[in-house]
Design an enzyme around this catalytic site. Structure first.
Site, short mmCIF file in Angstrom:
data_model
loop_
_atom_site.label_atom_id
_atom_site.label_comp_id
_atom_site.label_asym_id
_atom_site.label_seq_id
_atom_site.Cartn_x
_atom_site.Cartn_y
_atom_site.Cartn_z
N ASP A 13 0.80 -1.23 0.00
CA ASP A 13 0.00 0.00 0.00
C ASP A 13 0.84 1.28 0.00
OD1 ASP A 13 -2.22 -1.68 0.10
OD2 ASP A 13 -2.22 -1.68 2.29
N HIS A 41 -4.82 -1.48 -5.76
CA HIS A 41 -4.02 -0.34 -6.23
C HIS A 41 -4.95 0.80 -6.62
CE1 HIS A 41 -0.37 -3.13 -7.27
NE2 HIS A 41 -0.77 -3.22 -6.02
#
Ligand code: GDP
Ligand code: IMO
Ligand code: MG
Length: 428
Positions: A13, A41
């Site tokens: 992340d 994403h």
């Protein structure tokens, strides 16, 4: 535009999606090489937010071909949902999406096997529950793995399915009420028809493209500290998230790679179980989670937040041979009076400067912090390096010097245009 790997340098992340989307403007191909739909994403363009799980982050750029390599594990159910969502929002998905015939499939029973393994071991990895571990296990086991190519030879698929349902029968009957084989065969026959036009021999395609002078971005999923070999095992994912996976997950040689861009937040986060040495105290943890919107893009779980850990980041720099770093979410620290960076660990009076392999050692490590003054102003409108406040420049320079790696990209907000590129760098 050099052929560039974009990979997570922390626990995932880090903003790989946004970074890939930005660089994809000048690339011909974006290729994913490992992981599956455990990835989330995020790309924000204007008011629109896209969260991609399996489809490479070049899909929002017209003229970019997107490749899913053999190292990726594919859940066809979520894959087609993702395609349909993108199409509903006006994104073209067709010839611009290619899939390796050698990629393995995540089957519905893999998710059930994951719950079964969790129950049996009592180990709280805190996975994304996407069946990632059991799918990679079956791949390595060889008897059980099912590849895209097998699905396209439907009789072979049927045989492999029979084998798996029999081998896993006990676990499947204990959890989830079993699997309806006939419904599954029908569903997968339809998938095979829909998938076939996208399936290619990815090594041939990519190596031909490079010969023709096309530029490729290699998009990683997860992060270095979640790597099956180098991460905080067993609190990791089941693939190699580090540099070697580019070659094994796509069928390109190491000389295909020109630049290796690590992506790191200006702090750290972690979702799921496992050690997290630089965890912030609860009030600060909550502050950063709110400002940085630190909730999982795949599971919506709150992410744990911590100070930037340069011991771990240096380890990630070495393992991947990073040639440059993108520093993201620096704006999240805008309000802070002081910013801490971990430069070593202390354990039983001893100072450690390398990342330990033993989890029990790591759990006893206390971070040694360097304290730096915050910049106390908003960075979200900054677009040129020269316009960053001195304390922000000091923070960036400190990290760059510590790691001995240039930082040509600094992300100052979630949107596509909220980026500062260092003039003169090859990626600019
Ligand atoms: P990935 O898995 O590495 O692609 O990252 P995620 O998309 O899971 O998480 C990154 C999150 O941070 C997303 O919600 C992004 O929209 C957001 N984001 C990305 N870059 C920035 C930034 O520079 N500043 C802020 N405030 N948010 C960002
Ligand atoms: P992106 O690509 C953050 C974590 C899970 C869990 C561990 C194992 O968005 O950075 P798995 O389902 O892979 O077996 O879970 O890995 N994890 C991630 N954490 N970002 C990710 O992907 C992740 N993918 C898996 O939370 O701790
Ligand atoms: Mg993510």
């Amino acid at each position: 535009m050099p052929n560039t790997v974009i990979l997570g340098a922390q626990w995932g992340d880090e903003s790989k999606g946004k970074t890939t989307d930005i660089l994809a403007e000048k690339a011909d191909i974006v290729a994913r090489y490992q992981g599956g739909d455990n990835a989330g994403h995020t790309i924000i363009i204007g008011q629109e937010e896209f969260i991609l799980h399996l489809i490479p982050s070049g899909i929002l750029r017209p003229n970019t071909v997107n490749v899913i390599g053999n190292g990726v594990v594919i859940n066809l159910e979520t894959f087609f949902v993702e395609i349909d969502h993108l199409r509903q929002r006006g994104v073209e998905v067709g010839e611009n999406l290619k899939i390796s015939s050698r990629a393995h499939l995540i089957m519905p029973y893999h998710k059930i096997m994951e719950s079964w393994d969790d129950l049996g071991s009592g180990l709280k990895i805190g996975t994304t529950s996407r069946g990632i571990g059991p799918t990679y296990s079956d791949k390595m086991n060889r008897h059980a793995g099912i590849r895209v190519a097998d699905l396209l030879e439907f009789d072979l698929f049927r045989k492999k399915l029979d084998f798996n349902l029999e081998a896993k029968d006990y676990a499947l009957s204990q959890i989830g009420g079993g699997i309806d084989k006939h419904a599954l065969l029908e569903q997968y026959y339809a998938y095979s028809q829909r998938l076939a036009p996208h399936v290619i021999d990815t090594p041939e395609f990519l190596n031909r493209a490079m010969k023709d002078g096309k530029q490729i971005l290699f998009e990683g999923a997860q992060g270095t500290m979640l790597d099956i070999d180098f991460g905080t095992y067993p609190y990791v994912t089941s693939s190699n998230t580090t540099i070697g996976a580019v070659c094994t997950g796509l069928g390109v040689g190491p000389r295909a790679i020109d630049e290796i861009l690590g992506v790191s937040k200006a702090y750290v986060t972690r979702v799921g179980g496992g050690p997290f040495p630089t965890a912030m105290p609860p009030d600060l943890d909550e502050h950063v989670r709110q400002v940085g919107k630190e909730y999982g893009a795949t599971t919506r779980r709150p992410r744990r937040c911590g100070w930037l850990d340069l011991v771990a980041l240096r380890y990630a720099t070495l393992i991947n041979g990073l040639t440059c770093l993108a520093l993201t979410k620096i704006d999240v620290l805008d309000d802070l009076d002081e910013i801490y960076v971990c430069v070593a660990y202390q354990r039983h009076g001893e100072t450690l400067t390398t990342f330990p392999s033993s989890l029990s050692v790591l759990e006893e490590c206390e971070p040694v912090y360097e304290r730096m003054s915050g910049w106390k102003q908003s960075l979200v409108e900054v677009r040129r390096y020269e316009d960053l406040p001195t304390n922000a420049k000091n923070y960036i320079a400190y990290i760059s010097e510590f790691l001995d790696v240039p930082i040509p990209m600094i992300s100052v907000g979630p949107k596509r245009d909220q980026i500062v590129m260092l003039n003169g760098h090859v990626l600019s």
